[in-house]
Design a protein around this motif. Structure first.
Motif, short mmCIF file in Angstrom:
data_model
loop_
_atom_site.label_atom_id
_atom_site.label_comp_id
_atom_site.label_asym_id
_atom_site.label_seq_id
_atom_site.Cartn_x
_atom_site.Cartn_y
_atom_site.Cartn_z
N ARG A 191 0.83 -1.21 0.00
CA ARG A 191 0.00 0.00 0.00
C ARG A 191 0.87 1.26 0.00
NH1 ARG A 191 -3.12 -0.99 4.42
NH2 ARG A 191 -2.19 0.60 5.71
N MET A 245 -19.94 -0.55 -6.42
CA MET A 245 -18.66 0.10 -6.10
C MET A 245 -18.32 -0.08 -4.61
SD MET A 245 -17.23 1.32 -8.77
CE MET A 245 -16.04 2.54 -8.24
N LYS A 246 -19.33 0.04 -3.76
CA LYS A 246 -19.11 -0.11 -2.32
C LYS A 246 -18.61 -1.52 -2.00
CE LYS A 246 -21.37 0.62 2.10
NZ LYS A 246 -22.59 0.99 2.79
N MET A 269 -14.85 -2.05 -4.24
CA MET A 269 -13.66 -1.23 -3.97
C MET A 269 -12.86 -1.72 -2.77
SD MET A 269 -13.08 0.86 -6.31
CE MET A 269 -11.97 2.12 -5.75
N LYS A 273 -9.00 -2.86 -3.53
CA LYS A 273 -8.09 -1.75 -3.23
C LYS A 273 -6.65 -2.25 -3.17
CE LYS A 273 -7.37 2.18 -0.29
NZ LYS A 273 -7.87 3.01 0.75
N ASP A 328 -6.36 -0.66 -10.40
CA ASP A 328 -6.50 0.79 -10.50
C ASP A 328 -7.96 1.17 -10.34
OD1 ASP A 328 -6.31 3.47 -11.05
OD2 ASP A 328 -5.41 3.23 -13.03
N GLY A 329 -8.24 2.20 -9.56
CA GLY A 329 -9.61 2.65 -9.32
C GLY A 329 -10.33 3.05 -10.59
N LYS A 330 -9.60 3.65 -11.54
CA LYS A 330 -10.21 4.07 -12.80
C LYS A 330 -10.68 2.85 -13.59
CE LYS A 330 -7.46 8.25 -13.19
NZ LYS A 330 -6.35 8.91 -13.89
N ILE A 354 -11.52 -0.10 -12.32
CA ILE A 354 -12.67 -0.66 -11.61
C ILE A 354 -13.92 0.15 -11.95
CG2 ILE A 354 -13.69 -1.09 -9.33
CD1 ILE A 354 -10.78 -1.43 -8.29
N ASN A 355 -13.81 1.46 -11.91
CA ASN A 355 -14.94 2.34 -12.20
C ASN A 355 -15.48 2.09 -13.61
OD1 ASN A 355 -16.83 4.32 -11.65
ND2 ASN A 355 -15.49 5.98 -12.30
#
Length: 145
Positions: free
Chosen positions: A52, A120-121, A124, A128, A132-134, A136-137
């Motif tokens: 992390r 998403m909840k 994520m 995590k 990459d968050g992008k 996943i989105n």
């Protein structure tokens, strides 16, 4: 990634008299130790914490590189070296296909609701530091269509 690996690589860089590499790894070790102290696990630092911190430091190095003026070639070289060294230690991120397969397999019930917020909840927290968050989105947005 274990903290011991970072420490051993830092010692190797010192012996090789590679100041740039040693400085980058030393900064990583310091950041990991600080995070471990903050989380109360100074004696036994988990690999997840190390990963992390490495990802956070990689993001910071990328931002430094991106915001550095082009005429400051000395700084650009320093930032590039730091970014490259940190990237060596960064955990591999999941690809878009892997994320899509993981979400559709493990979160099928939530995906069936087509509620992006709920998906998403649920997703994520699980992904995590692994993707990459992008990415996943984007995958979640595609699944909600």
């Amino acid at each position: 990634m274990e903290i011991k690996t970072l420490q051993n690589d830092m010692i190797a860089a010192m012996k090789a008299k590679d100041k740039g590499r040693k400085d980058a790894i030393s900064a990583l070790v310091s950041a990991v130790k600080k995070a471990a102290i903050d989380e109360g696990c100074r004696e036994d630092i988990p690999e997840s914490l190390v990963d992390r911190v490495i990802l956070k430091e990689l993001k910071t190095a990328k931002e430094q590189l991106d915001s550095c003026p082009a005429e400051r070639t000395d700084l650009l070289e320093e930032y590039q070296l730091r970014h490259d060294v940190i990237k060596e230690y960064a955990p591999a991120m999941m690809s878009e296909e892997e994320v899509r397969a993981y979400i559709t397999e493990k979160f099928a019930e939530v995906v069936a609701t087509k509620n992006k917020g709920q998906i998403m909840k649920a997703v994520m927290a699980e992904l995590k530091g692994k993707a990459d968050g992008k990415v996943i989105n984007q995958v979640v947005a595609d699944l909600c269509k």
